[in-house]
Design a protein around this motif. Structure first.
Motif, mmCIF file in Angstrom:
data_model
loop_
_atom_site.group_PDB
_atom_site.id
_atom_site.type_symbol
_atom_site.label_atom_id
_atom_site.label_comp_id
_atom_site.label_asym_id
_atom_site.label_seq_id
_atom_site.Cartn_x
_atom_site.Cartn_y
_atom_site.Cartn_z
ATOM 1 N N TRP A 167 -49.738 21.463 -32.483
ATOM 2 C CA TRP A 167 -49.349 21.260 -31.083
ATOM 3 C C TRP A 167 -49.699 19.830 -30.705
ATOM 4 O O TRP A 167 -50.548 19.572 -29.845
ATOM 5 C CB TRP A 167 -50.085 22.267 -30.205
ATOM 6 N N GLU B 267 -48.549 17.535 -28.952
ATOM 7 C CA GLU B 267 -48.414 17.053 -27.566
ATOM 8 C C GLU B 267 -49.732 17.163 -26.803
ATOM 9 O O GLU B 267 -49.944 16.448 -25.830
ATOM 10 C CB GLU B 267 -47.345 17.850 -26.804
ATOM 11 N N THR B 268 -50.605 18.062 -27.225
ATOM 12 C CA THR B 268 -51.873 18.257 -26.509
ATOM 13 C C THR B 268 -52.955 17.285 -26.956
ATOM 14 O O THR B 268 -54.029 17.249 -26.358
ATOM 15 C CB THR B 268 -52.407 19.695 -26.676
ATOM 16 N N ALA C 288 -52.046 13.854 -28.338
ATOM 17 C CA ALA C 288 -51.588 12.464 -28.372
ATOM 18 C C ALA C 288 -52.109 11.696 -27.165
ATOM 19 O O ALA C 288 -51.801 12.030 -26.031
ATOM 20 C CB ALA C 288 -50.063 12.410 -28.427
#
Length: 164
Positions: A19, A21-22, A24
């Protein structure tokens, strides 16, 4: 079967892989503080349990101990200090009174109400438990470099949050 938790690093690595996106550009400070809170709470709750206390009872005893001698306050002052409801405070006070750790003298300013007072055994207990808790926390803090710098940063951050 082992009940140990997955480490924070393992969790972050899984997030980064599955995941992304959590993770970056995200700081690890807040999630690390959440996990540290869990560890510190477990440490404290194990100690409280050994002394037959719940965390809310410990907090109430601490609040009374940090009030000026003779370590008394009204139930309203106490529940505002602890951020619990008046009903929750009543339950805590009943348990502490049953254990002989507090007493409920008449309020000299208003005979219709009672104050909450730390008993001698309550004072001795909270001082003993707090001393042991501080010793355990000191052992954990000894593992980090520059604890004073970390404390200063965290306190500045907390003050900024609480004043905004």
């Amino acid at each position: 079967m082992s009940r140990s938790r997955v480490s924070f690093t393992q969790l972050f690595d899984q997030n980064r892989e599955y995941w992304p996106e959590t993770t970056a550009g995200v700081s690890l400070i807040a999630p690390a503080i959440y996990r540290l809170h869990e560890h510190l709470s477990q440490l404290a709750n194990a100690l409280f349990t050994a002394y037959g206390l719940q965390s809310a009872e410990f907090e109430a005893l601490c609040a009374l101990r940090t009030s000026p001698p003779p370590h008394q306050m009204t139930p309203t002052e106490l529940y505002r200090k602890l951020l619990v409801s008046s009903g929750g405070m009543t339950k805590i006070l009943v348990r502490l009174e049953d254990k002989g750790l507090i007493e409920r003298p008449i309020n000299p300013e208003d005979a219709r109400s009672k104050r909450v007072a730390l008993t001698a055994s309550g004072k001795a207990l909270i001082e003993e438990v707090t001393d042991k808790l501080l010793q355990q926390e000191a052992k954990l803090l000894a593992r980090i470099e520059q604890p004073d710098a970390l404390q200063q940063s965290l306190m500045q951050w907390l003050q900024q949050i609480e004043h905004s």
